[in-house]
Motif scaffolding. Structure first.
Motif, mmCIF file in Angstrom:
data_model
loop_
_atom_site.group_PDB
_atom_site.id
_atom_site.type_symbol
_atom_site.label_atom_id
_atom_site.label_comp_id
_atom_site.label_asym_id
_atom_site.label_seq_id
_atom_site.Cartn_x
_atom_site.Cartn_y
_atom_site.Cartn_z
ATOM 1 N N PHE A 192 4.409 -10.837 -4.752
ATOM 2 C CA PHE A 192 4.017 -10.036 -5.917
ATOM 3 C C PHE A 192 2.555 -9.612 -5.832
ATOM 4 O O PHE A 192 2.221 -8.450 -6.059
ATOM 5 N N LEU A 193 1.677 -10.556 -5.510
ATOM 6 C CA LEU A 193 0.258 -10.221 -5.386
ATOM 7 C C LEU A 193 0.020 -9.220 -4.259
ATOM 8 O O LEU A 193 -0.828 -8.335 -4.370
ATOM 9 N N ALA A 194 0.778 -9.358 -3.172
ATOM 10 C CA ALA A 194 0.577 -8.475 -2.022
ATOM 11 C C ALA A 194 1.009 -7.053 -2.320
ATOM 12 O O ALA A 194 0.416 -6.097 -1.798
ATOM 13 N N ASN A 195 2.029 -6.891 -3.139
ATOM 14 C CA ASN A 195 2.575 -5.563 -3.404
ATOM 15 C C ASN A 195 2.237 -5.052 -4.799
ATOM 16 O O ASN A 195 2.821 -4.052 -5.243
ATOM 17 N N PHE A 196 1.315 -5.731 -5.473
ATOM 18 C CA PHE A 196 0.879 -5.290 -6.787
ATOM 19 C C PHE A 196 0.188 -3.938 -6.668
ATOM 20 O O PHE A 196 -0.578 -3.697 -5.728
ATOM 21 N N GLU A 197 0.462 -3.043 -7.604
ATOM 22 C CA GLU A 197 -0.030 -1.672 -7.502
ATOM 23 C C GLU A 197 -1.555 -1.592 -7.483
ATOM 24 O O GLU A 197 -2.122 -0.648 -6.922
ATOM 25 N N LEU A 198 -2.220 -2.570 -8.085
ATOM 26 C CA LEU A 198 -3.678 -2.553 -8.147
ATOM 27 C C LEU A 198 -4.322 -3.238 -6.955
ATOM 28 O O LEU A 198 -5.544 -3.334 -6.895
ATOM 29 N N ASN A 199 -3.519 -3.716 -6.022
ATOM 30 C CA ASN A 199 -4.060 -4.333 -4.811
ATOM 31 C C ASN A 199 -4.770 -3.278 -3.974
ATOM 32 O O ASN A 199 -4.182 -2.238 -3.649
ATOM 33 N N PRO A 200 -6.035 -3.493 -3.596
ATOM 34 C CA PRO A 200 -6.779 -2.473 -2.827
ATOM 35 C C PRO A 200 -6.108 -2.095 -1.507
ATOM 36 O O PRO A 200 -6.233 -0.954 -1.057
ATOM 37 N N ILE A 201 -5.401 -3.033 -0.874
ATOM 38 C CA ILE A 201 -4.760 -2.734 0.404
ATOM 39 C C ILE A 201 -3.656 -1.697 0.227
ATOM 40 O O ILE A 201 -3.458 -0.828 1.086
ATOM 41 N N ILE A 202 -2.945 -1.762 -0.883
ATOM 42 C CA ILE A 202 -1.926 -0.748 -1.162
ATOM 43 C C ILE A 202 -2.572 0.630 -1.257
ATOM 44 O O ILE A 202 -2.046 1.622 -0.746
ATOM 45 N N GLY A 203 -3.739 0.674 -1.900
ATOM 46 C CA GLY A 203 -4.463 1.947 -1.983
ATOM 47 C C GLY A 203 -4.901 2.452 -0.626
ATOM 48 O O GLY A 203 -4.856 3.663 -0.348
ATOM 49 N N ILE A 204 -5.339 1.534 0.248
ATOM 50 C CA ILE A 204 -5.759 1.936 1.599
ATOM 51 C C ILE A 204 -4.587 2.527 2.371
ATOM 52 O O ILE A 204 -4.731 3.545 3.067
#
Length: 249
Positions: A192-204
């Protein structure tokens, strides 16, 4: 795709240019945004997950007690699951709904009570962290609560007759009962933490997909590396929770 430079043309369609490990070398040794974000995610997750699990167990035990308004409190803790994704979640974050620092009126009231700016900032940061951890604890709370409801009351009554205190009953009955589910919750929280929409890595990853110098091949390489980071985290935390044995005797 991660071993290619990928481009798309309206007439030519998808085009793949083989570059081997070039995307991975660029991510790991040239560009620093993903490496820094991955390090921050790794360390923060190792710190957050035990706190989230402990907080979830405590709240689940409290919600399992005979209290007035039990259904309301259960709904209150499960509410974040309903609104944690989608446009509503994005708008809440964009307009400072999860941060006290965005509310000037509330900050002015706190500054009136506590004049020291450093103390106020520390309190605000701590409270915002607690809110985030509570937000992430919704599903683990429900999992632990479901396990607690299957524990027979006769076990606690027998323990009480034998002179066991509530603290002893927690360690000898409650915790051994729900402990097998800790590993399940660990896997869920990490994913959940890894794929959370606010995770900076998802933005990258999303930004790299549409950036002209990176495109889909580069983003695919980041995704694969990020998957290995998640697997490593899950393996460490899963082994840590599975290695401990709790005796019910």
């Amino acid at each position: 795709m991660s071993f290619n430079n990928v481009s798309f043309g309206s007439r030519s369609g998808w085009r793949y240019n083989w570059v081997g490990l070039e995307n991975y070398q660029r991510i790991l040794f040239e560009d620093v945004d993903f490496v820094i974000a991955a390090q921050n995610f790794f360390v923060s997750t190792l710190l957050y997950v035990p706190v989230i699990i402990a907080l979830s167990v405590i709240i689940a035990v409290l919600l399992n007690q005979k209290i007035k308004g039990k259904s309301f409190f259960r709904l209150l803790f499960f509410l974040p699951v309903i609104i944690m994704s989608g446009e509503l979640m994005e708008n809440i974050s964009s307009y400072g709904g999860m941060a006290i620092s965005a509310n000037r009126l509330l900050l002015d009231v706190i500054y009136t009570i506590i004049p020291s700016q450093n103390v106020v900032l520390w309190i605000v940061s701590l409270f915002e962290l607690i809110v985030q951890l509570m937000w992430y604890s919704a599903v683990p709370i429900l999992i632990f609560l479901a396990a607690l409801q299957k524990v027979g009351k006769d076990m606690y009554e027998a323990a009480s007759i034998d002179g066991a205190s509530p603290w002893s009953a927690f360690w000898k009955i409650t915790l051994p009962t729900i402990y097998p589910l800790v590993s399940v919750c660990v896997v869920f929280v990490v994913v959940f933490l890894a794929n959370f929409e606010l995770n900076p890595i998802i933005g990258i990853i999303l930004e790299s997909t549409y950036e002209g110098s990176r495109r889909e091949g580069y983003a695919s390489a980041i995704s694969i590396l990020y998957t290995f980071v998640q697997i490593l985290l899950i393996s460490i935390l899963y082994y840590a929770t599975r290695s401990r044995k709790i005796s019910v005797r």
